[in-house]
Design a protein around this motif. Structure first.
Motif, short mmCIF file in Angstrom:
data_model
loop_
_atom_site.label_atom_id
_atom_site.label_comp_id
_atom_site.label_asym_id
_atom_site.label_seq_id
_atom_site.Cartn_x
_atom_site.Cartn_y
_atom_site.Cartn_z
N ARG A 99 0.91 -1.09 -0.04
CA ARG A 99 -0.07 0.00 -0.04
C ARG A 99 0.85 1.17 -0.08
O ARG A 99 1.60 1.49 0.83
CB ARG A 99 -0.89 0.28 1.28
CG ARG A 99 -1.64 1.27 1.27
CD ARG A 99 -2.65 1.36 2.31
NE ARG A 99 -3.78 0.46 2.02
CZ ARG A 99 -4.42 -0.39 2.81
NH1 ARG A 99 -4.11 -0.41 3.93
NH2 ARG A 99 -5.41 -0.97 2.62
N ILE A 100 0.81 1.86 -0.95
CA ILE A 100 1.44 3.21 -1.11
C ILE A 100 0.58 4.54 -0.97
O ILE A 100 -0.52 4.58 -1.78
CB ILE A 100 2.40 3.31 -2.51
CG1 ILE A 100 3.18 2.00 -2.59
CG2 ILE A 100 3.03 4.60 -2.60
CD1 ILE A 100 3.78 2.05 -4.00
N THR A 101 0.61 5.21 0.10
CA THR A 101 -0.18 6.60 0.04
C THR A 101 0.66 7.76 0.18
O THR A 101 2.11 7.64 0.77
CB THR A 101 -1.05 6.47 1.46
OG1 THR A 101 0.07 6.35 2.39
CG2 THR A 101 -1.88 5.23 1.40
N PHE A 102 0.43 8.83 -0.61
CA PHE A 102 1.37 9.98 -0.92
C PHE A 102 0.15 11.05 -1.24
O PHE A 102 -0.93 10.91 -1.66
CB PHE A 102 2.19 9.70 -1.81
CG PHE A 102 1.68 9.40 -3.40
CD1 PHE A 102 1.45 10.40 -4.11
CD2 PHE A 102 1.42 8.29 -3.62
CE1 PHE A 102 1.22 10.19 -5.50
CE2 PHE A 102 0.98 8.00 -4.83
CZ PHE A 102 0.93 9.01 -5.66
N THR A 103 0.92 12.27 -1.09
CA THR A 103 0.28 13.52 -1.16
C THR A 103 1.00 14.31 -2.11
O THR A 103 2.10 14.40 -1.93
CB THR A 103 -0.12 14.37 0.03
OG1 THR A 103 -0.77 13.90 0.98
CG2 THR A 103 -0.67 15.58 -0.25
N TYR A 104 0.54 14.77 -3.09
CA TYR A 104 1.17 15.32 -4.30
C TYR A 104 0.29 16.68 -4.68
O TYR A 104 -0.92 16.55 -4.98
CB TYR A 104 1.43 14.72 -5.39
CG TYR A 104 2.05 15.77 -6.66
CD1 TYR A 104 3.62 15.91 -6.35
CD2 TYR A 104 1.58 15.93 -7.81
CE1 TYR A 104 4.19 16.87 -7.45
CE2 TYR A 104 2.24 16.59 -8.64
CZ TYR A 104 3.49 17.02 -8.40
OH TYR A 104 4.12 17.95 -9.36
N GLN A 105 0.61 17.96 -4.43
CA GLN A 105 0.06 19.04 -4.69
C GLN A 105 -1.51 19.09 -4.03
O GLN A 105 -2.51 19.27 -4.67
CB GLN A 105 -0.28 19.18 -6.25
CG GLN A 105 0.98 19.67 -7.04
CD GLN A 105 0.90 20.01 -8.35
OE1 GLN A 105 -0.14 19.44 -9.19
NE2 GLN A 105 2.09 20.51 -9.02
#
Length: 119
Positions: A99-105
């Motif tokens: 599971r990859i979670t990330f925030t971009y812009q």
């Protein structure tokens, strides 16, 4: 929508190795998540790593065993999982889930999937 890529690497001596990966859209048009890796020390596909075209504001990857046990976690987008447990022991050949979670812009994204570890 995702697109499946098939990469072929030509190594010294004319040996080739293929690698399939998934590619995701948006700024993430070039986000590559390998579907397999071979941590056998030969210098080719020795790590599970995600290749980002842009730097996320927040990031976390978790790798799970087939029984749902968390066996690896990182908050570093440039992580490289070498197929070892936290205590340093090699994990077995098999299928693992991530599971990859990330925030971009300011937009949160989540990618889940599986990968195959071959020794």
């Amino acid at each position: 929508m995702k697109t499946v890529l098939f990469l072929i690497l030509i190594l010294a001596g004319g040996v080739s190795q293929s690698q399939s990966a998934e590619q995701y859209p948006g700024c993430l048009d070039s986000l590559i998540v390998p579907k397999s890796f071979t941590p056998n020390g030969d210098g080719v596909s020795d790590y599970f790593a995600v290749y980002f075209p842009c730097v996320p504001d927040k990031f976390k990857v978790v790798v799970y065993s087939r029984w749902g046990t968390e066996i690896y976690t990182s908050k570093f987008p440039g992580f490289q999982w070498d197929g070892k447990m936290p205590d340093g022991q090699d994990v077995e050949t098999g299928t693992y889930f991530f599971r990859i979670t990330f925030t971009y812009q300011k937009e949160e994204q989540e990618i889940t999937g599986h990968l195959v570890l071959l020794r």
